[in-house]
Design a protein around this motif. Structure first.
Motif, short mmCIF file in Angstrom:
data_model
loop_
_atom_site.label_atom_id
_atom_site.label_comp_id
_atom_site.label_asym_id
_atom_site.label_seq_id
_atom_site.Cartn_x
_atom_site.Cartn_y
_atom_site.Cartn_z
N VAL A 166 -10.89 14.29 15.00
CA VAL A 166 -11.06 13.65 16.34
C VAL A 166 -10.99 12.17 16.15
CG1 VAL A 166 -13.14 13.43 18.10
CG2 VAL A 166 -13.18 15.49 16.89
N LEU A 167 -10.05 11.79 17.27
CA LEU A 167 -10.05 10.22 17.42
C LEU A 167 -10.54 9.89 18.73
CD1 LEU A 167 -6.66 8.40 16.57
CD2 LEU A 167 -7.97 8.16 18.61
N VAL A 168 -11.47 9.01 18.41
CA VAL A 168 -11.85 8.27 19.87
C VAL A 168 -11.45 6.92 19.92
CG1 VAL A 168 -14.35 8.18 20.83
CG2 VAL A 168 -14.18 9.69 19.21
N ASP A 169 -10.94 6.84 21.16
CA ASP A 169 -10.30 5.76 21.61
C ASP A 169 -11.14 4.91 22.33
OD1 ASP A 169 -8.79 3.71 22.30
OD2 ASP A 169 -7.35 4.76 23.30
N ILE A 170 -11.86 3.88 22.15
CA ILE A 170 -12.78 3.20 23.09
C ILE A 170 -12.42 2.03 23.51
CG2 ILE A 170 -15.34 2.44 23.24
CD1 ILE A 170 -15.96 4.01 20.55
N VAL A 204 -8.80 -5.36 23.69
CA VAL A 204 -9.08 -5.07 22.37
C VAL A 204 -10.34 -3.75 22.23
CG1 VAL A 204 -9.94 -5.67 20.05
CG2 VAL A 204 -8.68 -7.32 21.28
N GLY A 205 -10.10 -2.77 21.74
CA GLY A 205 -11.09 -1.72 21.70
C GLY A 205 -11.27 -1.37 20.37
N LYS A 206 -11.73 -0.07 20.19
CA LYS A 206 -11.91 0.26 18.67
C LYS A 206 -11.72 1.81 18.68
CE LYS A 206 -17.00 -0.21 19.73
NZ LYS A 206 -18.08 -0.79 19.55
N THR A 207 -11.27 2.11 17.43
CA THR A 207 -11.04 3.73 17.44
C THR A 207 -11.98 4.29 16.24
OG1 THR A 207 -9.52 3.50 15.52
CG2 THR A 207 -8.50 3.63 18.18
N ILE A 208 -12.55 5.37 16.36
CA ILE A 208 -13.41 5.91 15.42
C ILE A 208 -12.69 7.36 15.27
CG2 ILE A 208 -15.72 7.12 15.09
CD1 ILE A 208 -16.83 4.99 17.31
N ARG A 209 -12.53 7.63 14.05
CA ARG A 209 -12.21 9.07 13.59
C ARG A 209 -13.22 9.82 12.77
NH1 ARG A 209 -7.97 5.47 12.99
NH2 ARG A 209 -5.80 6.03 13.82
N ALA A 212 -16.01 23.59 14.10
CA ALA A 212 -16.38 24.27 15.37
C ALA A 212 -15.44 25.32 15.42
CB ALA A 212 -15.77 23.17 16.61
N ALA A 213 -15.89 26.47 16.44
CA ALA A 213 -14.93 27.85 16.32
C ALA A 213 -13.77 27.53 17.05
CB ALA A 213 -16.02 28.54 17.33
N ASP A 214 -13.56 26.58 17.97
CA ASP A 214 -12.22 26.46 18.57
C ASP A 214 -12.20 24.98 19.16
OD1 ASP A 214 -13.24 26.28 21.28
OD2 ASP A 214 -13.43 28.50 21.27
N VAL A 215 -11.04 24.92 19.47
CA VAL A 215 -10.65 23.39 19.93
C VAL A 215 -11.65 23.17 21.34
CG1 VAL A 215 -8.78 24.15 21.57
CG2 VAL A 215 -8.74 21.88 20.52
N GLY A 216 -11.65 23.88 22.03
CA GLY A 216 -12.63 23.52 23.21
C GLY A 216 -14.21 23.39 22.69
N ALA A 217 -14.50 23.78 21.82
CA ALA A 217 -15.99 23.74 21.39
C ALA A 217 -15.81 22.38 20.46
CB ALA A 217 -16.32 24.77 20.46
N ALA A 218 -14.89 22.07 19.95
CA ALA A 218 -14.73 20.92 19.25
C ALA A 218 -14.62 19.57 20.19
CB ALA A 218 -13.40 20.85 18.11
N ARG A 219 -13.96 19.87 21.15
CA ARG A 219 -13.90 18.78 22.19
C ARG A 219 -15.35 18.61 22.93
NH1 ARG A 219 -10.24 15.86 24.91
NH2 ARG A 219 -8.49 16.56 23.83
N GLU A 220 -15.80 19.80 23.16
CA GLU A 220 -17.17 19.52 23.80
C GLU A 220 -18.12 18.85 23.14
OE1 GLU A 220 -20.31 22.58 25.58
OE2 GLU A 220 -18.33 23.24 25.82
N ALA A 221 -18.35 19.14 21.83
CA ALA A 221 -19.13 18.71 20.92
C ALA A 221 -19.01 17.04 20.84
CB ALA A 221 -19.10 19.18 19.41
N ALA A 222 -17.74 16.75 20.60
CA ALA A 222 -17.20 15.47 20.45
C ALA A 222 -17.49 14.52 21.49
CB ALA A 222 -15.80 15.31 19.91
N ALA A 223 -17.12 15.05 22.75
CA ALA A 223 -17.37 14.46 24.00
C ALA A 223 -18.93 14.16 24.13
CB ALA A 223 -16.94 15.13 25.17
N GLU A 224 -19.82 14.99 23.84
CA GLU A 224 -21.31 14.69 23.98
C GLU A 224 -21.60 13.67 22.93
OE1 GLU A 224 -25.26 14.79 23.40
OE2 GLU A 224 -24.09 15.36 21.75
N LEU A 241 -10.40 11.18 24.32
CA LEU A 241 -10.51 11.75 22.87
C LEU A 241 -9.23 12.61 22.65
CD1 LEU A 241 -14.03 13.81 23.29
CD2 LEU A 241 -13.62 11.63 22.05
N THR A 242 -8.75 12.51 21.16
CA THR A 242 -7.69 13.19 20.87
C THR A 242 -8.20 14.35 19.92
OG1 THR A 242 -6.28 11.49 21.35
CG2 THR A 242 -5.42 13.29 19.91
N VAL A 243 -8.18 15.45 20.08
CA VAL A 243 -8.85 16.66 19.09
C VAL A 243 -7.84 17.48 18.58
CG1 VAL A 243 -10.48 18.46 19.05
CG2 VAL A 243 -11.12 16.28 20.68
#
Lengths: 221, 93
Positions: free
Chosen positions: B5-9, B40-45, B50-62, B78-80
């Motif tokens: 997961v890459l979070v671009d803030i 200027v922002g920040k990235t967190i990796r 997770a079971a699948d990409v949808g679940a991974a995205r949902e958890a990362a978004a939360e 988010l990039t998952v």
């Protein structure tokens, strides 16, 4: 029995002894509370002091709000106990959701460390109960992220409910509506960027902070 | 399955960005012309199970909304991606 004010200490907090000193100088008893403990028993009021809790990593206050002490502070606040967040403590209280809005970086590019003049906008708060509405106080600031912001509906609500406790006279950091300090709906939780605990001694150039700390002690009694 | 997961803030529009403003102001002095809109922002990796990409995205978004960003002042994208390129086919398709 003098009023006991718990002062929460996180790793990176650096204004806890200023707060304890100010409280003790006004007849209260300052007691340090480690952030890992969630026991506030015997405490009549809480100060979340300034500094750089958890190094300000991620965002100021973002990690501090997960400390066990903050869960206890939140319960204490719900029960009506007076809670004061100063500078980094204000940032912690907004991140914890005990106060609305957020503190963004100062307008301009500078860390600001200098005296400011703030005006008491309401005496209906745990920080200003003993003050006079309209009084102007000289209180220092010491921050890079002290530019208060919130959405327009929150700002309208703060105005309508008379929850803007202090405004800057000569806005130093770009805060929306010159806001220096606000309170929650119940008026027992107050956050401000200026440091009243550093304006409680002639040696430090101002004693204008005394009336605010005295108000906190009175609210706790 | 593991996902990266890459979070671009980024700071929201209208939020003070002194670092971006300082860089932008320095560019002409250094001879770089025609560059604007510096932020200027920040990235967190991180990786997430997770079971699948949808679940991974949902958890990362939360996680992003509740902790990694302050929605009052920040937005995030988010990039998952599945961590292993030749991941097994999605079940049930």
């Amino acid at each position: 029995m003098s009023t006991v004010v718990g002062v929460v200490v996180f790793p990176g907090t650096n204004c806890e002894m200023d707060a304890v000193e100010a409280v003790n100088g006004l007849g209260g008893t300052g007691r340090l509370l480690w952030h890992g403990d969630d026991d506030l028993s015997g405490v009549d009021a809480v100060i979340v002091p300034g500094g750089f809790a958890h190094g300000d990593y991620l965002r100021p206050g973002a990690i501090a709000r997960f400390s066990p002490a903050m869960a206890a502070v939140a319960r204490f606040a719900v029960d009506g106990g007076p809670v004061l967040g100063i500078c980094n403590g204000f940032q912690v209280l907004t991140e914890a959701g005990l106060l609305p809005g957020a503190l963004q970086k100062n307008r301009g590019l500078k860390f600001l460390c200098r005296p400011t003049t703030v005006r008491v906008e309401t005496t209906e708060s745990s920080l200003t109960g003993s003050a006079v509405a309209g009084a102007e106080l000289s209180i220092p600031i010491n921050h890079f992220e002290g530019n208060y912001t919130c959405d327009m509906s929150t700002l309208q609500q703060l105005r309508d409910e008379d929850r803007i406790v202090l405004r800057y006279v000569g806005n130093p950091n770009g805060s929306i509506d010159d806001i220096a300090g606000i309170c929650n709906e119940a008026r027992n939780v107050v956050g401000l960027m200026p440091h009243p605990e550093r304006a409680c001694s002639e040696l430090l150039g101002s004693t204008d902070g005394e009336v605010l700390i005295r108000s906190l002690l009175a609210a706790a009694a | 399955m593991q996902f990266s997961v890459l979070v671009d803030i980024r700071l929201r529009d209208g939020i003070s960005d002194p670092a971006g403003a300082t860089i932008e102001r320095a560019l002409p002095v250094l001879g770089y012309e025609g560059i604007g809109g510096v932020t200027v922002g920040k990235t967190i990796r991180f990786t997430i199970e997770a079971a699948d990409v949808g679940a991974a995205r949902e958890a990362a978004a939360e996680l992003t909304e509740s902790f990694l960003t302050n929605p009052v002042i920040e937005d995030a994208e988010l990039t998952v991606e599945a961590l292993v390129a030749e991941a097994s086919p999605e079940p049930g398709t």
